[in-house]
Design a protein around this motif. Structure first.
Motif, PDB file in Angstrom:
ATOM      1  N   ASP A  59     -21.777  81.716  57.429  1.00 63.11           N
ATOM      2  CA  ASP A  59     -22.601  80.544  57.137  1.00 63.11           C
ATOM      3  C   ASP A  59     -22.340  79.500  58.210  1.00 63.11           C
ATOM      4  O   ASP A  59     -21.412  78.700  58.103  1.00 63.11           O
ATOM      5  CB  ASP A  59     -22.276  79.998  55.744  1.00 63.11           C
ATOM      6  N   GLY A  60     -23.137  79.533  59.253  1.00 62.03           N
ATOM      7  CA  GLY A  60     -22.952  78.600  60.352  1.00 62.03           C
ATOM      8  C   GLY A  60     -24.174  78.538  61.229  1.00 62.03           C
ATOM      9  O   GLY A  60     -25.164  79.221  60.987  1.00 62.03           O
ATOM     10  N   LYS A  61     -24.094  77.721  62.271  1.00 63.18           N
ATOM     11  CA  LYS A  61     -25.200  77.580  63.217  1.00 63.18           C
ATOM     12  C   LYS A  61     -24.796  78.192  64.540  1.00 63.18           C
ATOM     13  O   LYS A  61     -23.654  78.079  64.981  1.00 63.18           O
ATOM     14  CB  LYS A  61     -25.534  76.104  63.403  1.00 63.18           C
ATOM     15  N   VAL A  62     -25.770  78.841  65.180  1.00 62.46           N
ATOM     16  CA  VAL A  62     -25.537  79.534  66.442  1.00 62.46           C
ATOM     17  C   VAL A  62     -26.289  78.806  67.543  1.00 62.46           C
ATOM     18  O   VAL A  62     -27.487  78.569  67.432  1.00 62.46           O
ATOM     19  CB  VAL A  62     -26.004  81.003  66.340  1.00 62.46           C
ATOM     20  N   PHE A  63     -25.579  78.439  68.606  1.00 61.60           N
ATOM     21  CA  PHE A  63     -26.169  77.742  69.743  1.00 61.60           C
ATOM     22  C   PHE A  63     -26.035  78.618  70.982  1.00 61.60           C
ATOM     23  O   PHE A  63     -24.916  78.866  71.442  1.00 61.60           O
ATOM     24  CB  PHE A  63     -25.456  76.404  69.986  1.00 61.60           C
ATOM     25  N   PRO A  64     -27.149  79.115  71.530  1.00 61.58           N
ATOM     26  CA  PRO A  64     -27.068  79.998  72.704  1.00 61.58           C
ATOM     27  C   PRO A  64     -26.833  79.219  73.996  1.00 61.58           C
ATOM     28  O   PRO A  64     -27.240  78.064  74.122  1.00 61.58           O
ATOM     29  CB  PRO A  64     -28.444  80.661  72.721  1.00 61.58           C
ATOM     30  N   HIS A  65     -26.161  79.857  74.957  1.00 61.92           N
ATOM     31  CA  HIS A  65     -25.970  79.311  76.297  1.00 61.92           C
ATOM     32  C   HIS A  65     -26.721  80.199  77.276  1.00 61.92           C
ATOM     33  O   HIS A  65     -26.942  81.382  77.020  1.00 61.92           O
ATOM     34  CB  HIS A  65     -24.487  79.306  76.669  1.00 61.92           C
ATOM     35  N   ALA A  66     -27.071  79.646  78.418  1.00 59.63           N
ATOM     36  CA  ALA A  66     -27.823  80.398  79.422  1.00 59.63           C
ATOM     37  C   ALA A  66     -27.027  81.572  79.986  1.00 59.63           C
ATOM     38  O   ALA A  66     -27.598  82.556  80.432  1.00 59.63           O
ATOM     39  CB  ALA A  66     -28.244  79.464  80.557  1.00 59.63           C
ATOM     40  N   ASP A  67     -25.706  81.493  79.958  1.00 57.01           N
ATOM     41  CA  ASP A  67     -24.884  82.559  80.534  1.00 57.01           C
ATOM     42  C   ASP A  67     -24.642  83.734  79.585  1.00 57.01           C
ATOM     43  O   ASP A  67     -23.890  84.647  79.887  1.00 57.01           O
ATOM     44  CB  ASP A  67     -23.544  82.002  81.015  1.00 57.01           C
ATOM     45  N   GLY A  68     -25.276  83.712  78.405  1.00 57.41           N
ATOM     46  CA  GLY A  68     -25.120  84.809  77.455  1.00 57.41           C
ATOM     47  C   GLY A  68     -24.042  84.582  76.420  1.00 57.41           C
ATOM     48  O   GLY A  68     -23.868  85.385  75.517  1.00 57.41           O
ATOM     49  N   SER A  69     -23.305  83.468  76.546  1.00 57.63           N
ATOM     50  CA  SER A  69     -22.299  83.158  75.528  1.00 57.63           C
ATOM     51  C   SER A  69     -22.944  82.301  74.444  1.00 57.63           C
ATOM     52  O   SER A  69     -24.090  81.870  74.573  1.00 57.63           O
ATOM     53  CB  SER A  69     -21.112  82.434  76.161  1.00 57.63           C
ATOM     54  N   PHE A  70     -22.218  82.067  73.368  1.00 59.41           N
ATOM     55  CA  PHE A  70     -22.739  81.279  72.248  1.00 59.41           C
ATOM     56  C   PHE A  70     -21.662  80.331  71.743  1.00 59.41           C
ATOM     57  O   PHE A  70     -20.465  80.568  71.917  1.00 59.41           O
ATOM     58  CB  PHE A  70     -23.117  82.191  71.068  1.00 59.41           C
ATOM     59  N   LEU A  71     -22.120  79.256  71.105  1.00 58.34           N
ATOM     60  CA  LEU A  71     -21.256  78.412  70.289  1.00 58.34           C
ATOM     61  C   LEU A  71     -21.649  78.690  68.853  1.00 58.34           C
ATOM     62  O   LEU A  71     -22.837  78.723  68.530  1.00 58.34           O
ATOM     63  CB  LEU A  71     -21.476  76.924  70.575  1.00 58.34           C
ATOM     64  N   VAL A  72     -20.682  78.885  68.001  1.00 54.02           N
ATOM     65  CA  VAL A  72     -20.940  79.076  66.581  1.00 54.02           C
ATOM     66  C   VAL A  72     -20.187  77.980  65.847  1.00 54.02           C
ATOM     67  O   VAL A  72     -18.973  77.842  65.999  1.00 54.02           O
ATOM     68  CB  VAL A  72     -20.464  80.461  66.100  1.00 54.02           C
ATOM     69  N   VAL A  73     -20.928  77.167  65.079  1.00 56.19           N
ATOM     70  CA  VAL A  73     -20.312  76.087  64.304  1.00 56.19           C
ATOM     71  C   VAL A  73     -20.366  76.490  62.838  1.00 56.19           C
ATOM     72  O   VAL A  73     -21.443  76.704  62.286  1.00 56.19           O
ATOM     73  CB  VAL A  73     -21.056  74.753  64.517  1.00 56.19           C
TER      74      VAL A  73
END
Length: 121
Positions: A59-73
């Motif tokens: 249960d979180g939010k996914v933020f994509p990055h241009a380099d293929g990595s992600f931030l998950v909060v």
């Protein structure tokens, strides 16, 4: 009916340094759609899960990055660097590994909120 507005200490000082549309949104004037938010990351519709099959969604939010990595909060404090995590990419779950974990710093974050930086495995 009384309208509540955000208190701004020195509106003139702020308006001299910030775009008027930003100040208007702070004061709750005008439409929210009129504010340009360049550089602000928006959560994607992608989902994260603990397992490849997606039976245990995170249960979180996914933020994509241009380099293929992600931030998950997420309000989740069990992840450590090196742990696997699965994110739905183009409709298919892909394996990622947690690279860094830090506590959330936004106003609405709880003590359990963690920001996970994940990269492809």
């Amino acid at each position: 009916m009384k309208t509540l507005k955000t208190w701004v200490e020195d509106e003139d000082l702020i308006r001299s340094n910030v775009d008027d549309r930003v100040v208007d949104r702070m004061l709750q004037l005008g439409a929210a759609t009129g504010l340009e938010r360049r550089g602000i990351a928006r959560a994607s519709r992608q989902r994260a899960s603990y397992d490849r099959e997606g039976r245990y969604p995170l249960d979180g939010k996914v933020f994509p990055h241009a380099d293929g990595s992600f931030l998950v909060v997420a309000a989740e404090d069990m992840f450590r660097p090196g742990d696997p995590i699965y994110i739905e990419v183009q409709g298919h779950p892909r394996a990622f590994v947690v690279g860094a974990v830090r506590p959330g710093t936004r106003v609405g974050d709880t003590p359990l909120t963690r920001v996970l930086t994940v990269r492809p495995r």
